[in-house]
Design a protein around this motif. Structure first.
Motif, PDB file in Angstrom:
ATOM      1  N   MET A  55      25.551  12.872 -48.590  1.00  0.00           N
ATOM      2  CA  MET A  55      24.866  14.122 -48.242  1.00  0.00           C
ATOM      3  C   MET A  55      25.712  14.966 -47.299  1.00  0.00           C
ATOM      4  SD  MET A  55      22.125  14.517 -49.935  1.00  0.00           S
ATOM      5  CE  MET A  55      21.385  15.886 -49.063  1.00  0.00           C
ATOM      6  N   VAL A  67      20.997  19.220 -52.613  1.00  0.00           N
ATOM      7  CA  VAL A  67      19.658  18.711 -52.969  1.00  0.00           C
ATOM      8  C   VAL A  67      19.424  18.801 -54.479  1.00  0.00           C
ATOM      9  CG1 VAL A  67      18.683  19.168 -50.693  1.00  0.00           C
ATOM     10  CG2 VAL A  67      18.430  20.906 -52.495  1.00  0.00           C
ATOM     11  N   GLN A  82       7.173  22.328 -57.094  1.00  0.00           N
ATOM     12  CA  GLN A  82       6.555  21.286 -56.249  1.00  0.00           C
ATOM     13  C   GLN A  82       5.334  21.851 -55.518  1.00  0.00           C
ATOM     14  OE1 GLN A  82       9.378  19.083 -53.671  1.00  0.00           O
ATOM     15  NE2 GLN A  82      11.014  20.119 -54.778  1.00  0.00           N
ATOM     16  N   GLY A 101      12.407  12.768 -47.081  1.00  0.00           N
ATOM     17  CA  GLY A 101      13.598  13.326 -47.745  1.00  0.00           C
ATOM     18  C   GLY A 101      13.406  14.811 -47.983  1.00  0.00           C
ATOM     19  N   GLY A 103      15.167  17.328 -47.237  1.00  0.00           N
ATOM     20  CA  GLY A 103      16.339  18.119 -47.593  1.00  0.00           C
ATOM     21  C   GLY A 103      16.406  19.414 -46.802  1.00  0.00           C
ATOM     22  N   ARG A 106      13.642  22.922 -49.690  1.00  0.00           N
ATOM     23  CA  ARG A 106      13.534  23.636 -50.972  1.00  0.00           C
ATOM     24  C   ARG A 106      12.059  23.931 -51.282  1.00  0.00           C
ATOM     25  NH1 ARG A 106      16.439  20.854 -56.098  1.00  0.00           N
ATOM     26  NH2 ARG A 106      15.265  19.059 -55.325  1.00  0.00           N
ATOM     27  N   ASP A 124      14.340  12.968 -42.847  1.00  0.00           N
ATOM     28  CA  ASP A 124      15.473  12.809 -43.762  1.00  0.00           C
ATOM     29  C   ASP A 124      16.511  11.911 -43.098  1.00  0.00           C
ATOM     30  OD1 ASP A 124      16.338  14.796 -46.384  1.00  0.00           O
ATOM     31  OD2 ASP A 124      17.910  13.544 -45.511  1.00  0.00           O
ATOM     32  N   HIS A 171      10.071  14.113 -53.104  1.00  0.00           N
ATOM     33  CA  HIS A 171      10.575  14.647 -54.372  1.00  0.00           C
ATOM     34  C   HIS A 171      12.067  14.370 -54.480  1.00  0.00           C
ATOM     35  CE1 HIS A 171      10.636  17.472 -57.809  1.00  0.00           C
ATOM     36  NE2 HIS A 171      11.896  17.584 -57.427  1.00  0.00           N
ATOM     37  N   SER A 172      12.468  13.727 -55.573  1.00  0.00           N
ATOM     38  CA  SER A 172      13.898  13.415 -55.810  1.00  0.00           C
ATOM     39  C   SER A 172      14.483  12.573 -54.686  1.00  0.00           C
ATOM     40  CB  SER A 172      14.744  14.694 -55.924  1.00  0.00           C
ATOM     41  OG  SER A 172      14.733  15.178 -57.207  1.00  0.00           O
TER      42      SER A 172
HETATM   43  C1  LIG Z   1      17.772  15.404 -54.005  1.00  0.00           C
HETATM   44  S1  LIG Z   1      17.421  15.704 -52.320  1.00  0.00           S
HETATM   45  C2  LIG Z   1      15.767  16.367 -52.432  1.00  0.00           C
HETATM   46  C3  LIG Z   1      15.323  17.076 -51.181  1.00  0.00           C
HETATM   47  C4  LIG Z   1      13.920  17.643 -51.209  1.00  0.00           C
HETATM   48  N1  LIG Z   1      12.939  16.597 -51.389  1.00  0.00           N
HETATM   49  C5  LIG Z   1      13.814  18.680 -52.300  1.00  0.00           C
HETATM   50  O1  LIG Z   1      13.118  18.476 -53.286  1.00  0.00           O
HETATM   51  O2  LIG Z   1      14.506  19.680 -52.174  1.00  0.00           O
HETATM   52  C6  LIG Z   1      17.104  14.058 -51.659  1.00  0.00           C
HETATM   53  C7  LIG Z   1      16.916  14.079 -50.167  1.00  0.00           C
HETATM   54  O3  LIG Z   1      16.401  12.822 -49.762  1.00  0.00           O
HETATM   55  C8  LIG Z   1      17.125  12.364 -48.647  1.00  0.00           C
HETATM   56  N2  LIG Z   1      17.023  10.895 -48.666  1.00  0.00           N
HETATM   57  C9  LIG Z   1      17.603  10.035 -49.534  1.00  0.00           C
HETATM   58  N3  LIG Z   1      17.241   8.778 -49.255  1.00  0.00           N
HETATM   59  C10 LIG Z   1      16.395   8.850 -48.198  1.00  0.00           C
HETATM   60  C11 LIG Z   1      15.669   7.876 -47.443  1.00  0.00           C
HETATM   61  N4  LIG Z   1      15.750   6.570 -47.721  1.00  0.00           N
HETATM   62  N5  LIG Z   1      14.901   8.301 -46.412  1.00  0.00           N
HETATM   63  C12 LIG Z   1      14.803   9.629 -46.127  1.00  0.00           C
HETATM   64  N6  LIG Z   1      15.481  10.594 -46.789  1.00  0.00           N
HETATM   65  C13 LIG Z   1      16.253  10.202 -47.824  1.00  0.00           C
HETATM   66  C14 LIG Z   1      18.526  12.923 -48.822  1.00  0.00           C
HETATM   67  O4  LIG Z   1      19.240  12.979 -47.617  1.00  0.00           O
HETATM   68  C15 LIG Z   1      18.211  14.302 -49.398  1.00  0.00           C
HETATM   69  O5  LIG Z   1      18.012  15.263 -48.406  1.00  0.00           O
END
Ligand SMILES: C[S@@+](CC[C@H](N)C(=O)[O-])C[C@H]1O[C@@H](n2cnc3c(N)ncnc32)[C@H](O)[C@@H]1O
Length: 260
Positions: A55, A67, A82, A101, A103, A106, A124, A171-172
């Motif tokens: 990231m 993201v 979302q 998470g 991000g 978004r 995050d 999400h994601s």
């Molecule tokens: C694909 S991005 C999606 C961000 C946001 N949910 C969106 O839809 O825009 C995934 C996010 O989850 C975070 N992330 C990944 N694994 C995580 C964890 N175990 N705990 C918290 N955050 C996490 C990443 O740092 C990133 O910001």
């Protein structure tokens, strides 16, 4: 968006060779990413530190792309999808929301604008994307909504109060998480979830063999994740109405046992 393929194994050599032959223009970028990820995995053997480093590198290049959005228009559309979904499922201004998470907000900036001040809590693992989230807050003039944005090392929520959040949203995130990370989240989310509350998460669904690519993208069977939630005394169900939307992932809703 093309129809999602839930049977392909993206880790299989045959699939990778066929994909490279179909999209020769994408091969150099994929190889560069694979080389970078190999180095980051060597440098940071545990998954959370590794993904935080991914990231960091991606956010420096472009927070929206970090993201998963190819353009700012896609970033806006994915956030709107979302937000509209949760509004349609009854998200009210008085609800308290935890976004796992979050991000660069978004969808978060829309939740923050909708919820009462102080009712949005985003966490995050990446301090870099949380700094980008602060930029999003400024861009949308949301300072007076007083959201909380907190970096975390794990998904145990030990610093958060019991039965506090009406809606938990991820999400994601599980699409980038190995099973022990998802297990940790499901083991602890019930404690912070308010009575009658719900936890929605998306995941990359396969109906074939579960697999991962570059330890960045993880593909699970629905029944694996539902069984995991049930092991922790929660009730989980697949959300078919999310499948109608033009999005590559599927969604599961988790509630307290017997609460559906
Ligand atoms: C694909 S991005 C999606 C961000 C946001 N949910 C969106 O839809 O825009 C995934 C996010 O989850 C975070 N992330 C990944 N694994 C995580 C964890 N175990 N705990 C918290 N955050 C996490 C990443 O740092 C990133 O910001």
């Amino acid at each position: 968006m093309p129809a999602r393929n839930v049977t392909v194994n993206r880790a299989a050599l045959g699939h990778r060779v066929a994909y490279a032959l179909r999209h020769p223009d994408r091969a150099p970028r994929h190889l560069a990413r694979a080389a970078r990820d190999t180095w980051l995995r060597y440098r940071w053997p545990d998954h959370i530190s590794y993904y935080r480093a991914v990231m960091r590198s991606d956010t420096r290049a472009d927070p929206d792309a970090a993201v998963g959005s190819r353009s700012h228009e896609r970033w806006l559309a994915l956030g709107s999808m979302q937000f509209d979904y949760l509004i349609g499922h009854g998200l009210r201004p008085g609800h308290r929301m935890l976004e796992i998470g979050c991000g660069n907000l978004r969808a978060g900036w829309r939740f923050i604008g909708h919820l009462e001040p102080g009712h949005y809590y985003g966490i995050d693992i990446s301090p870099d994307i949380l700094a980008a989230a602060q930029d999003t807050l400024v861009r949308h003039g949301l300072q007076d909504r007083l959201p909380t944005l907190t970096p975390v090392r794990d998904l145990k929520f030990a610093f958060l109060p019991d039965a506090h959040f009406d809606v938990v949203h991820a999400h994601s995130v599980f699409s980038h998480s190995p099973l022990p990370v998802i297990d940790e989240c499901l083991a602890h989310v019930g404690r912070v979830l308010a009575p009658g509350g719900w936890f929605d998460f998306t995941f990359d669904r396969t109906e074939g063999r579960e697999h991962q690519v570059l330890r960045e993208d993880f593909y699970y069977r629905t029944e694996t994740l539902i069984a995991l939630a049930e092991q922790h005394g929660l009730t989980a169900r697949f959300m078919p109405d999310w499948e109608d939307l033009p999005h590559g992932q599927s969604k599961i809703r988790v509630t307290h046992g017997g609460g559906l």
